[in-house]
Design an enzyme around this catalytic site. Structure first.
Site, short mmCIF file in Angstrom:
data_model
loop_
_atom_site.label_atom_id
_atom_site.label_comp_id
_atom_site.label_asym_id
_atom_site.label_seq_id
_atom_site.Cartn_x
_atom_site.Cartn_y
_atom_site.Cartn_z
N TYR A 257 84.07 -72.69 12.15
CA TYR A 257 84.41 -73.33 10.88
C TYR A 257 83.81 -74.73 10.86
O TYR A 257 83.78 -75.42 11.88
CB TYR A 257 85.93 -73.43 10.74
N ASP B 102 79.60 -68.31 13.39
CA ASP B 102 79.60 -69.67 13.92
C ASP B 102 80.92 -70.33 13.55
O ASP B 102 81.69 -69.79 12.75
CB ASP B 102 78.37 -70.48 13.47
N PHE C 253 87.40 -67.12 14.30
CA PHE C 253 88.36 -66.85 13.23
C PHE C 253 89.64 -67.67 13.31
O PHE C 253 90.39 -67.77 12.33
CB PHE C 253 88.71 -65.35 13.15
N HIS D 147 82.35 -57.53 7.04
CA HIS D 147 82.94 -58.83 7.35
C HIS D 147 84.21 -59.04 6.54
O HIS D 147 84.28 -58.62 5.38
CB HIS D 147 81.92 -59.95 7.04
#
Length: 239
Positions: A76, A74, A87, A196
């Protein structure tokens, strides 16, 4: 007007090519309910990304140009960070820890100097769909919009891409993204899984060499590779 439920027609906000691609994979009633939820949240809460950036990933990467998908979870949740690309942050915004690890791996894998800017629009312009599974979030509350319906919307995006015949490389980083593997069944495509990039996950991402593997998969299909050095804005002053 008082008593009127706010509403966003989400497919209408998409670029037309994407709206057509997603239509066979979306449930109209659930999409309408999601539109009501998102409109209400924007009207009553501090929500990121800004509404005008909601579908930036789709706008910058048309479906017929998509060669790579990088799936985040999701957006920031801090002020000034999210701008509609997984990202990515705009020029001048401090590079978040997960993206810093992405850049470390980029440097180690394909010898790209560490970018000074976290803006990834240069990737999007080359056919990299930088998609989050959930496209909105309340300020300061990560995962606050999980389960509201975005997952069905972005799963429809993955299904639509899976239905295309030209090779697409799906980069699934972390347990949440890797669960989407079951949506991808077309043998034309390539799925590259890794841990991740979060610093909270010290193993499983660094050393996975996703950028060179992606370009090999594209080249094997006779497709242009991605110039990973073109992140966007990296000649500016950065942080």
């Amino acid at each position: 007007m008082e008593g009127v439920t706010p509403m966003l027609d989400l497919p209408e906000l998409l670029p037309p090519a994407w709206a057509a691609e997603l239509a066979p994979h979306l449930d109209a009633a659930r999409t309408a309910a999601l539109g009501e939820f998102v409109a209400r949240e924007y009207a009553t809460q501090s929500v990121f990304p800004p509404q005008e950036d909601l579908f930036t990933a789709y706008r910058l990467c048309p479906p017929d140009q998509c060669r790579v998908l990088i799936l985040g979870q999701d957006p920031y949740h801090r002020v000034g960070q999210a701008h509609g690309l997984s990202f990515s942050v705009r020029d001048g915004v401090s590079i978040p820890p997960s993206l810093r690890n992405v850049f470390k791996e980029l440097s180690a894998d394909v010898d790209v100097p560490m970018p000074r800017s976290g803006d990834l629009t240069g990737w999007a312009a080359q056919g990299v769909l930088l998609l989050n599974a959930v496209l909105t979030v309340r300020q300061g509350k990560p995962n606050s919009h999980a389960g509201a319906g975005w997952e069905e919307f972005t799963d429809a995006t993955i299904r639509a891409l899976d239905a295309r015949d030209q090779r697409i490389v799906f980069l699934l980083w972390g347990g949440y993204a890797r669960r989407k593997r079951e949506l991808i069944g077309n043998p034309s495509h390539v799925v590259l899984e890794a841990g991740h990039p979060s610093p909270m996950n010290p193993r499983g991402f660094l050393g996975s060499l996703p950028f060179s593997a992606t370009n090999k998969a594209l080249a094997d299909a006779g497709l242009p590779t991605i110039d990973w050095s073109r992140t966007g804005g990296q000649h500016d002053s950065g942080q």
